[in-house]
Design an enzyme around this catalytic site. Structure first.
Site, PDB file in Angstrom:
ATOM      1  N   CYS A 115       1.041  -0.690  -0.066  1.00 25.52           N
ATOM      2  CA  CYS A 115       0.657   0.030   0.339  1.00 25.52           C
ATOM      3  C   CYS A 115       0.951   0.984  -0.008  1.00 25.52           C
ATOM      4  O   CYS A 115       2.064   1.067   0.698  1.00 25.52           O
ATOM      5  CB  CYS A 115      -0.377   0.104   1.633  1.00 25.52           C
ATOM      6  SG  CYS A 115      -1.542   1.591   1.494  1.00 25.52           S
ATOM      7  N   GLU A 160      -9.065  -1.195  -2.267  1.00 25.33           N
ATOM      8  CA  GLU A 160      -9.215   0.307  -2.669  1.00 25.33           C
ATOM      9  C   GLU A 160     -10.516   0.736  -1.320  1.00 25.33           C
ATOM     10  O   GLU A 160     -10.865   1.868  -1.122  1.00 25.33           O
ATOM     11  CB  GLU A 160      -9.280   1.349  -3.888  1.00 25.33           C
ATOM     12  CG  GLU A 160      -7.436   1.546  -4.446  1.00 25.33           C
ATOM     13  CD  GLU A 160      -6.492   1.375  -3.455  1.00 25.33           C
ATOM     14  OE1 GLU A 160      -6.805   2.216  -2.936  1.00 25.33           O
ATOM     15  OE2 GLU A 160      -5.876   1.132  -3.913  1.00 25.33           O
TER      16      GLU A 160
END
Ligand code: CO
Length: 188
Positions: A115, A160
């Site tokens: 991430c 997401e």
């Protein structure tokens, strides 16, 4: 807005745990500009020269909360090889996307997830659904769309959309047995 590895919020900042709110549609100029910049970040980040020059970490997706903005906006761009060995690319610039169905079958990336907001290593399987259906407004096509995603795309969309809830990928790793086998899971 300037988006690079210095301006992206890291997980040491509690703002990343904020719950994001839906945006008004049609998109305001401000939200449209933000989502455009997010999409551009994702595309440029996988271009080696641009990544080096502008301090971009390669990514397949970014959500607005990673810029400190608690809005349900996310940009995703991935490339995949399909069964016929062809490269397929998916690009979405989504406002207010929602997962409307999850498969029972699970899936995870063999090499784990990463991430833009996470700098430390977190090893282990991030177990998610193998297939999801997502509905939302896509700015690129100017339409409300339904995405029936499987495999890698399904994983990226779940990653997401977790950001909207303030959830990070390592929250899903089994702390006692990070590499615990999952029956019938799709391993990618
Ligand atoms: Co992320």
């Amino acid at each position: 807005m300037l988006i690079n590895n210095d301006t992206i919020i890291k997980d040491t900042d509690p703002v990343l745990r904020t719950v994001s709110e839906p945006v008004e549609l049609p998109l305001s100029e401000e939200d449209r500009a933000l989502l455009t910049d997010m999409m551009q970040y994702v595309i440029d980040s996988t271009d080696e020269e641009k990544a080096e020059k502008y301090n971009l970490r390669p990514a397949v997706g970014i959500s607005a909360i990673q810029l400190g903005i608690p809005k349900q906006l996310t940009a995703v761009a991935i490339e995949e090889i399909n069964k016929n060995n062809e490269t397929v690319s998916y690009k979405f610039a989504l406002a207010n996307p929602k997962i409307v169905s999850f498969s029972k079958q699970k899936a995870y990336l063999d090499s784990g997830e990463g991430c833009l907001s996470v700098e430390n290593e977190h090893e282990g399987y991030v177990v998610r659904s193998a297939r999801v259906t997502v509905r939302g407004y896509d700015m690129l096509t100017d339409r409300n769309i339904e995405i029936r995603a499987r495999g890698y795309l399904a994983i990226v969309l779940q990653h997401e959309l977790d950001h909207f809830k303030g959830v990070l990928f390592y929250d899903h790793i089994n702390k006692d047995e990070p590499y615990k086998e999952v029956p019938d899971a799709l391993v990618i």
